[in-house]
Design a protein around this motif. Sequence first.
Motif, PDB file in Angstrom:
ATOM      1  N   THR A   1      40.905  25.870  34.312  1.00  0.00           N
ATOM      2  CA  THR A   1      40.287  27.097  33.785  1.00  0.00           C
ATOM      3  C   THR A   1      39.015  26.785  33.025  1.00  0.00           C
TER       4      THR A   1
ATOM      5  N   GLN B   1      33.580  31.493  36.542  1.00  0.00           N
ATOM      6  CA  GLN B   1      34.658  32.325  36.023  1.00  0.00           C
ATOM      7  C   GLN B   1      34.571  33.752  36.546  1.00  0.00           C
ATOM      8  N   GLU B   2      33.343  34.302  36.617  1.00  0.00           N
ATOM      9  CA  GLU B   2      33.183  35.683  37.084  1.00  0.00           C
ATOM     10  C   GLU B   2      33.613  35.821  38.548  1.00  0.00           C
TER      11      GLU B   2
ATOM     12  N   GLU C   1      37.450  35.708  38.654  1.00  0.00           N
ATOM     13  CA  GLU C   1      38.061  36.957  38.217  1.00  0.00           C
ATOM     14  C   GLU C   1      37.902  38.044  39.282  1.00  0.00           C
ATOM     15  N   SER C   2      36.742  38.062  39.930  1.00  0.00           N
ATOM     16  CA  SER C   2      36.499  39.048  40.983  1.00  0.00           C
ATOM     17  C   SER C   2      37.476  38.861  42.148  1.00  0.00           C
TER      18      SER C   2
ATOM     19  N   LYS D   1      40.434  37.393  41.964  1.00  0.00           N
ATOM     20  CA  LYS D   1      41.774  37.767  41.491  1.00  0.00           C
ATOM     21  C   LYS D   1      41.976  39.272  41.566  1.00  0.00           C
ATOM     22  N   LEU D   2      40.926  40.016  41.204  1.00  0.00           N
ATOM     23  CA  LEU D   2      41.017  41.474  41.258  1.00  0.00           C
ATOM     24  C   LEU D   2      41.199  41.964  42.688  1.00  0.00           C
TER      25      LEU D   2
END
Length: 602
Positions: free
Chosen positions: A359, A368-369, A372-373, A375-376
Amino acid sequence: MKLVWILLIKLVLWKTSINRLAYKALKDLYTHLTPIQRLAIARHPNRPTALDHILNITEKWVELHGDRAGYDDPAMVTGIGTMDGKSYMFIGQQKGRNTKENIFRNFAMPTPHGYRKALRMMKYADHHGLPIITFVDTPGAYADLKSEELGQGEAIAHNLRTMFGLKVPIVTVVVGEGGSGGALAIACPNKLFMLENSVLYVASPEACAAILWKSSQAAPKAAEKLRITAQEHYKRKIADGIIPEPLGGAHADPVWTSQQIRFAITRAMDELTKMDTEELLRHRMLKFRSIGGFQEGKPVEPERKRNMKPSDASMLNAADIESDLEKLKKNILEAKVPSDPITDQAIEKLKQDVDNEVTRAFISMGLQEKLESLKLELSRASDNQTLNRNLKVKVDKLMQEFKQNLSRPGTYLGLKQKLEKLSMVSRLIEQKEKGEKLKAEVNQKIPSEIKEKLEQLQTAQANLSKGDPLDEDLVAEAVKAKKELIEVLKSANLEIVGVAKRKAAAELQEKIVNVKKEIDGEIERVIDVAGLHGKIEELKAEMAIDSSSPKVEKLQAEIKEEIRTSLDDTALKQKVENLRREFATSSEEVIDDKVIAENGRW
């Protein structure tokens, strides 16, 4: 007509209300700026420069040039100006107003000539009793090869030493950004003021982020940790005051900003000019002595460990990794049951450490962005629905970029070591599970009669190692059990690679000792026969004096040659060779009646 006037009045009131709301929102925005936002304002291309402020606050101004040793550095401006009829020496770092002027001014990064020019003007002001006002606005000293050759560090250090000994008042104003020693070289004053949106730092946030987090994208975090703003410096008593700016920054109203600077300088000079020379020097010394807030004669807290580099903070050395691996390997291989609580806990902790390191690595790589995108998008997809091709491409691309960054030499060493450790543990667990499964299958197919015979054979072998006589019937039973075991293994589709017995370690050790005694005895016999005791004593005496002398080497060669010619070593060589072959045979990777398995081969 009356209705029109009413509408006009309402329109004016409405606009006034809107303007008030906009002003309030703007004021609230500029009151709660983050450090990186204040840095952006300090670097604004339209922000007023040192010369702008000097021309706005002085009635008369004469610029002075050159250091009388090289050339005139345009990044450093110096001159004499008057305010309220009093003369002052002004020194400042000058940025350009456009690209062409910035190139001419070297983006306000002085060379050694610039600092020596400032030093000359300080000495001139000290000689003539002129108070000194300096304006700081530089990313840092110019760090090219030529500047280093000309003594950049020495020029800055000379300025620092000289400023603490000047007998005139000194006031410094940070009007933009102040970078490291390049700013400090003209900023050792009695009073230090900073504009509201100015910054002062030991290293730029971008450079700090690149060093600590391996990515300049972490600059906002670095700016917050560095405490670069005027408010932070005033809180820590580094700055003596904060000069207000208009909403939007100094470039929104340069003249008003310059007048605020003039008021601050005038008040400070009124206070400082009342001091005599000794009091002025002590005031300057105490200002810098108080920075840091250390106390003498009082107990301090124990030293605290600080993780300055998260990506390397958990990095283990090679010895620790080897030790941990050996412990885990031992626990896994010696476990009597498939699951051992202590081993499982250690493996689970290792997995958590790896997850945390991954992480942090994603954050430092600036991924990281994207993560996260993804994962969404994955969460939005239904459980039964297979991943579409576009999403798979995105995942593969992200992992490829992550692996590429991870493979760079010298980076993320802690994560790499833990990944290797986790991979090794996973392989051990997999091998242990395969071995247990295969062992269970083999035990099911071996009849109980053969197991009993094998147990009798092991008991007899133990008795044999103790010196008991060998039972011939038991040997015949062992041979028969061996054949039956081979047939059982073949019926289980397992190929026999080889079976052998291991030599007793004690017996082999005893043979080695006996051969060594024979060799030593034969050498002693040759020494007695050849009469070499005298030469050996002479050699010992010479070695006590100087072990590297030519005489010692000569005596050693003579003794070896006489022993070699007199010694009949044929029989000894044969015994040593036989012993070597016997040791090699006994060292084969075969253990009694146990069987070695790999990929279905025994």
